[in-house]
Design an enzyme around this catalytic site. Structure first.
Site, PDB file in Angstrom:
ATOM      1  N   LYS A  50       5.015   6.443   0.962  1.00  8.18           N
ATOM      2  CA  LYS A  50       4.034   5.948   1.942  1.00  8.18           C
ATOM      3  C   LYS A  50       4.565   6.149   3.362  1.00  8.18           C
ATOM      4  CE  LYS A  50       2.152   2.558  -1.252  1.00  8.18           C
ATOM      5  NZ  LYS A  50       2.265   1.225  -1.810  1.00  8.18           N
ATOM      6  N   GLN A  94       4.631  -4.643  -0.988  1.00  5.20           N
ATOM      7  CA  GLN A  94       4.742  -3.763  -2.162  1.00  5.20           C
ATOM      8  C   GLN A  94       4.840  -4.604  -3.439  1.00  5.20           C
ATOM      9  OE1 GLN A  94       4.582  -0.276  -2.209  1.00  5.20           O
ATOM     10  NE2 GLN A  94       4.513  -0.622  -4.414  1.00  5.20           N
ATOM     11  N   ASP A 117      -4.116  -3.309   2.512  1.00  2.00           N
ATOM     12  CA  ASP A 117      -4.226  -3.138   1.060  1.00  2.00           C
ATOM     13  C   ASP A 117      -5.528  -3.760   0.534  1.00  2.00           C
ATOM     14  OD1 ASP A 117      -2.388  -1.594  -0.198  1.00  2.00           O
ATOM     15  OD2 ASP A 117      -0.918  -3.193  -0.528  1.00  2.00           O
TER      16      ASP A 117
END
Ligand code: NAP
Length: 282
Positions: A50, A94, A117
């Protein structure tokens, strides 16, 4: 039937290329902060990937790599600090987190306008209500993949196998918003194969390698394979037995090279969108 294998890598690259002019229009460089707790090897690969993609695009990334023993309190203080920092556009935590940390609780610490997200209860709630939100990256990417082969989903029957907060639940509402009739299956679903065979669109997100094969889909279905299973050796595997459905499905996504690249592209898109909103551009 010749199955269309949807090229997620190519679509992701096109998405990233389309973001460049939007980034050029911003008054300041967009900034994404990633929180990675512990030393899960797969998480480390995802975080690095990422960061590389974002930096290549001109997004500044700051990774907070914290010890496996990080407390809820310490995370709360860090996320609160990042929430208040005006230079930061996006914050992502994460997954998975170590067992002693409650992921639902931690996801909700992120300010909704920085939740790139799309996993806070506020953004999920806004999605359910059809209000503008930051949409969860994997389901958002799946929608782009599906619509690349079936632009109008009105009246189609879709089944999602999996009901997680990350994939299954937001996927349900995205398909519903496009006027699909949606079935949500999970590990307690009875007659799964029979239900799958009624669906025009099959999205499999279980993490059970090779769960779905040719006898579980109807001829001409679109099959989206979200699953990733890492073996100690050999390539990663999806939830679908790809070689079996070749020639049966109308279109399908490969693993790797399908949903994965689109998930990262959607994270970049959400970060740029959050930055545009913070900078008063949209
Ligand atoms: P998760 O939280 O573990 O959820 C898995 C879901 O699958 C659960 O709802 C579970 O049902 C259901 N399930 C498990 N076994 C099943 C079976 N035999 N039949 C029917 N349903 C079954 O996983 P997740 O976070 O949603 O991720 C799912 C998969 O997608 C994983 O392999 C993950 O690595 C992958 N993934 C890939 C990407 C990408 O970018 N490609 C992104 C995110 C996730 P219950 O609710 O009843 O337990």
């Amino acid at each position: 039937m010749k199955t269309i294998w949807i090229d997620g890598k190519k679509m992701a690259q096109e998405t990233l290329d389309n973001l460049r002019p939007r980034i050029d229009h911003l008054k300041r460089i967009p900034r994404l902060d990633v929180i990675w707790v512990g030393d899960n090897v797969a998480s480390g690969i995802y975080v690095r990937h990422k960061k590389e993609k974002a930096e290549a695009l001109g997004i500044q990334v700051n990774v907070h790599h914290l010890s496996e023993k990080t407390t809820l309190d310490a995370l709360y203080h860090l996320i609160n600090q990042l929430n208040q920092d005006e230079i930061i556009d996006g914050i992502m935590v994460q997954m998975p987190l170590p067992n002693h940390l409650n992921s639902n609780e931690i996801l909700d610490m992120v300010a909704p306008d920085k939740d790139v997200d799309g996993l806070t209860t506020v953004n999920l709630g806004r999605l359910i209500c059809g209000m503008p939100s930051l949409v969860a990256c994997t389901p958002k990417g799946c929608m782009r993949l599906i619509e690349s082969v079936v632009p109008d989903l009105t009246g189609k029957t879709a089944i999602i196998i999996g009901r997680s907060r990350l994939v299954g639940k937001p996927m349900f509402h995205l398909l519903l918003s496009k006027h699909c009739t949606v079935i949500q299956a999970h590990s307690k679903t009875e007659k799964l194969s029979q239900l799958c065979r009624t669906a025009d669109i099959v999205i499999v997100a279980t993490g059970k390698a090779g769960l779905i094969g040719k006898d579980d889909i109807k001829v001409g279905a679109v099959v989206i394979d979200v699953g990733i299973s890492r073996q100690a050796q050999g390539p990663i595997q999806g939830d679908v037995r790809a070689s079996e459905i070749d020639g049966v499905a109308y279109a399908a996504t490969p693993v790797p090279g399908g949903v994965g690249p689109m998930t990262i592209a959607m994270l970049m898109e959400n970060t740029v969108l959050a930055s545009e909103r913070h900078q008063g551009i949209v």
